[in-house]
Design a protein around this motif. Sequence first.
Motif, PDB file in Angstrom:
ATOM      1  N   GLY A   1       0.937  -1.089  -0.108  1.00  0.00           N
ATOM      2  CA  GLY A   1       0.009   0.152  -0.198  1.00  0.00           C
ATOM      3  C   GLY A   1       0.835   1.150  -0.145  1.00  0.00           C
ATOM      4  O   GLY A   1       0.642   2.297  -0.719  1.00  0.00           O
ATOM      5  N   ASN A   2       1.956   1.117   0.728  1.00  0.00           N
ATOM      6  CA  ASN A   2       2.822   2.282   0.841  1.00  0.00           C
ATOM      7  C   ASN A   2       3.564   2.626  -0.390  1.00  0.00           C
ATOM      8  O   ASN A   2       3.867   3.710  -0.851  1.00  0.00           O
ATOM      9  CB  ASN A   2       3.704   2.366   1.879  1.00  0.00           C
ATOM     10  N   ILE A   3       3.785   1.398  -1.194  1.00  0.00           N
ATOM     11  CA  ILE A   3       4.523   1.353  -2.526  1.00  0.00           C
ATOM     12  C   ILE A   3       3.658   2.087  -3.536  1.00  0.00           C
ATOM     13  O   ILE A   3       4.265   2.842  -4.354  1.00  0.00           O
ATOM     14  CB  ILE A   3       4.846   0.146  -2.861  1.00  0.00           C
ATOM     15  N   LEU A   4       2.508   1.608  -3.532  1.00  0.00           N
ATOM     16  CA  LEU A   4       1.522   2.169  -4.663  1.00  0.00           C
ATOM     17  C   LEU A   4       1.242   3.711  -4.273  1.00  0.00           C
ATOM     18  O   LEU A   4       0.929   4.629  -5.205  1.00  0.00           O
ATOM     19  CB  LEU A   4       0.340   1.170  -4.533  1.00  0.00           C
ATOM     20  N   TYR A   5       1.055   4.078  -2.990  1.00  0.00           N
ATOM     21  CA  TYR A   5       0.781   5.539  -2.733  1.00  0.00           C
ATOM     22  C   TYR A   5       2.068   6.481  -3.190  1.00  0.00           C
ATOM     23  O   TYR A   5       1.827   7.363  -4.045  1.00  0.00           O
ATOM     24  CB  TYR A   5       0.847   5.609  -1.093  1.00  0.00           C
ATOM     25  N   ASP A   6       3.109   6.016  -3.032  1.00  0.00           N
ATOM     26  CA  ASP A   6       4.413   6.494  -3.384  1.00  0.00           C
ATOM     27  C   ASP A   6       4.377   6.506  -5.093  1.00  0.00           C
ATOM     28  O   ASP A   6       4.796   7.475  -5.989  1.00  0.00           O
ATOM     29  CB  ASP A   6       5.802   5.902  -3.106  1.00  0.00           C
ATOM     30  N   LEU A   7       4.049   5.386  -5.833  1.00  0.00           N
ATOM     31  CA  LEU A   7       3.837   5.372  -7.308  1.00  0.00           C
ATOM     32  C   LEU A   7       2.713   6.378  -7.757  1.00  0.00           C
ATOM     33  O   LEU A   7       2.927   7.174  -8.571  1.00  0.00           O
ATOM     34  CB  LEU A   7       3.255   4.053  -7.524  1.00  0.00           C
ATOM     35  N   ALA A   8       1.626   6.438  -7.180  1.00  0.00           N
ATOM     36  CA  ALA A   8       0.387   7.197  -7.357  1.00  0.00           C
ATOM     37  C   ALA A   8       0.667   8.623  -7.188  1.00  0.00           C
ATOM     38  O   ALA A   8      -0.016   9.399  -7.813  1.00  0.00           O
ATOM     39  CB  ALA A   8      -0.986   6.803  -6.460  1.00  0.00           C
ATOM     40  N   THR A   9       1.565   8.964  -6.360  1.00  0.00           N
ATOM     41  CA  THR A   9       1.693  10.469  -6.013  1.00  0.00           C
ATOM     42  C   THR A   9       3.229  10.590  -6.618  1.00  0.00           C
ATOM     43  O   THR A   9       3.803  11.804  -6.449  1.00  0.00           O
ATOM     44  CB  THR A   9       1.771  10.604  -4.387  1.00  0.00           C
ATOM     45  N   LEU A  10       3.803  10.256  -7.638  1.00  0.00           N
ATOM     46  CA  LEU A  10       5.124  10.530  -8.363  1.00  0.00           C
ATOM     47  C   LEU A  10       4.617  11.876  -9.294  1.00  0.00           C
ATOM     48  O   LEU A  10       3.473  11.909  -9.866  1.00  0.00           O
ATOM     49  CB  LEU A  10       5.422   9.447  -9.356  1.00  0.00           C
ATOM     50  N   ARG A  11       5.778  12.529  -9.168  1.00  0.00           N
ATOM     51  CA  ARG A  11       5.761  13.866  -9.913  1.00  0.00           C
ATOM     52  C   ARG A  11       5.499  13.716 -11.470  1.00  0.00           C
ATOM     53  O   ARG A  11       5.075  14.590 -12.108  1.00  0.00           O
ATOM     54  CB  ARG A  11       6.707  14.863  -9.625  1.00  0.00           C
ATOM     55  N   VAL A  12       5.620  12.603 -12.020  1.00  0.00           N
ATOM     56  CA  VAL A  12       6.022  12.241 -13.438  1.00  0.00           C
ATOM     57  C   VAL A  12       4.658  11.331 -13.532  1.00  0.00           C
ATOM     58  O   VAL A  12       4.063  10.561 -13.110  1.00  0.00           O
ATOM     59  CB  VAL A  12       7.057  11.551 -13.845  1.00  0.00           C
ATOM     60  N   PRO A  13       4.153  11.644 -15.081  1.00  0.00           N
ATOM     61  CA  PRO A  13       3.094  10.763 -15.378  1.00  0.00           C
ATOM     62  C   PRO A  13       3.109   9.231 -15.454  1.00  0.00           C
ATOM     63  O   PRO A  13       4.384   8.927 -15.872  1.00  0.00           O
ATOM     64  CB  PRO A  13       2.711  11.395 -16.907  1.00  0.00           C
TER      65      PRO A  13
ATOM     66  N   ILE B   1      -0.986  19.734  -9.310  1.00  0.00           N
ATOM     67  CA  ILE B   1      -2.423  20.282  -8.943  1.00  0.00           C
ATOM     68  C   ILE B   1      -3.410  18.924  -8.239  1.00  0.00           C
ATOM     69  O   ILE B   1      -4.038  19.218  -7.307  1.00  0.00           O
ATOM     70  CB  ILE B   1      -3.183  20.622 -10.271  1.00  0.00           C
ATOM     71  N   GLU B   2      -3.337  17.934  -9.198  1.00  0.00           N
ATOM     72  CA  GLU B   2      -4.059  16.676  -8.548  1.00  0.00           C
ATOM     73  C   GLU B   2      -3.586  16.131  -7.278  1.00  0.00           C
ATOM     74  O   GLU B   2      -4.303  16.002  -6.274  1.00  0.00           O
ATOM     75  CB  GLU B   2      -3.852  15.498  -9.676  1.00  0.00           C
ATOM     76  N   LEU B   3      -2.190  16.126  -6.837  1.00  0.00           N
ATOM     77  CA  LEU B   3      -1.583  15.566  -5.728  1.00  0.00           C
ATOM     78  C   LEU B   3      -1.809  16.731  -4.804  1.00  0.00           C
ATOM     79  O   LEU B   3      -2.149  15.997  -3.442  1.00  0.00           O
ATOM     80  CB  LEU B   3      -0.263  15.539  -5.802  1.00  0.00           C
ATOM     81  N   ARG B   4      -2.150  17.712  -4.961  1.00  0.00           N
ATOM     82  CA  ARG B   4      -2.385  18.942  -3.878  1.00  0.00           C
ATOM     83  C   ARG B   4      -4.028  18.563  -3.501  1.00  0.00           C
ATOM     84  O   ARG B   4      -4.214  18.605  -2.408  1.00  0.00           O
ATOM     85  CB  ARG B   4      -2.155  20.278  -4.398  1.00  0.00           C
ATOM     86  N   LYS B   5      -4.710  18.226  -4.438  1.00  0.00           N
ATOM     87  CA  LYS B   5      -6.023  18.028  -3.922  1.00  0.00           C
ATOM     88  C   LYS B   5      -6.206  16.816  -3.112  1.00  0.00           C
ATOM     89  O   LYS B   5      -7.092  16.537  -2.212  1.00  0.00           O
ATOM     90  CB  LYS B   5      -7.002  17.986  -5.462  1.00  0.00           C
TER      91      LYS B   5
END
Length: 255
Positions: free
Chosen positions: A85-97, A211-215
């Motif tokens: 879950g932490n790995i996927l959170y780090d993936l989902a919140t990467l700054r690159v597409p 913008i998305e990550l801030r939300k």
Amino acid sequence: MAYKISNKDGVLTFTIDREEKRNAVNDEVMEGLKEVITYIKEHENVRFLVVTGAGEKAFCSGGDLSEFHSLHTEEQAFGMLSKMGNILYDLATLRVPTIALINGAAVGGGCEIATACDFRLVASHAKCGFIQGTLAITSGWGGGTYLFERGLRHDRALKMLVDAKVYDAQLLHEIGWAMRVFEGSKEQALEEFIANMRKIHPSVHQAYKEIELRKWKERNIYDRVMEEIRLCAKLWESDAHNEAVQAFLNKSNSK
Ligand SMILES: CC[C@H](C(=O)O)C(=O)SCCNC(=O)CCNC(=O)[C@H](O)C(C)(C)COP(=O)(O)OP(=O)(O)OC[C@H]1O[C@@H](n2cnc3c(N)ncnc32)[C@H](O)[C@@H]1OP(=O)(O)O
């Protein structure tokens, strides 16, 4: 190795390379994902992260049932679930597409990995689904939280989860989970998809993702992911879950 990593022209590709297990996620795959996420955080030369699977049968079949079935208690399950879950959170919140290049079946945690990515390109033969319910558990790596954030109509997102069945590529596109459905070469499908993005400076992509990550941060998405994982861990202990996993393993062993 349970995975392959390639880095070409700014595209970092992580391939789950366990075809014999339909690219099921084990601890080695988790470590590989941590490695690529760390690389992206420490290097400016990566423009996109692509996650895909080896072969043409599966993108990822979720957690490795032959490895994780030995986890019985809520706390044992929470240990594995929260690690991924932490790995996927780090993936989902990467700054690159991030792009899930879905070359085959994406089921269970495999569907969660794909949903944690920004874009989903699905092969026309691929079937994907949150099948955790057939094992009497819920999504346990944060995929349910990400699905509700991906902008699908609520009823369509909830139906994917409560159906606990695979959808074909056309339906996945109709409900808005798949952005593209492709025939033939996944490499060609990827190049066509990123062709225009390649012309744009990466700082533009990263600013839009911010913008998305801030939300997400305002919506406490990390805490919601951890709550989702806790719920799955509680269900993990049930007889229904253990019986379902054993039935799968018995079927496999009886071949
Ligand atoms: C939070 C995530 C959660 C968790 O694990 O904690 C989950 O992901 S729960 C969901 C776990 N995944 C599954 O229940 C999927 C099980 N697999 C399948 O439904 C099918 O294998 C499928 C649709 C992915 C592919 O079907 P196909 O007919 O192409 O292949 P086989 O079923 O014959 O499988 C071939 C071979 O791979 C082994 N296999 C497949 N999936 C897994 C898996 N998840 N873990 C371990 N091993 C898996 C299967 O046992 C066969 O092995 P063999 O030695 O050849 O019998």
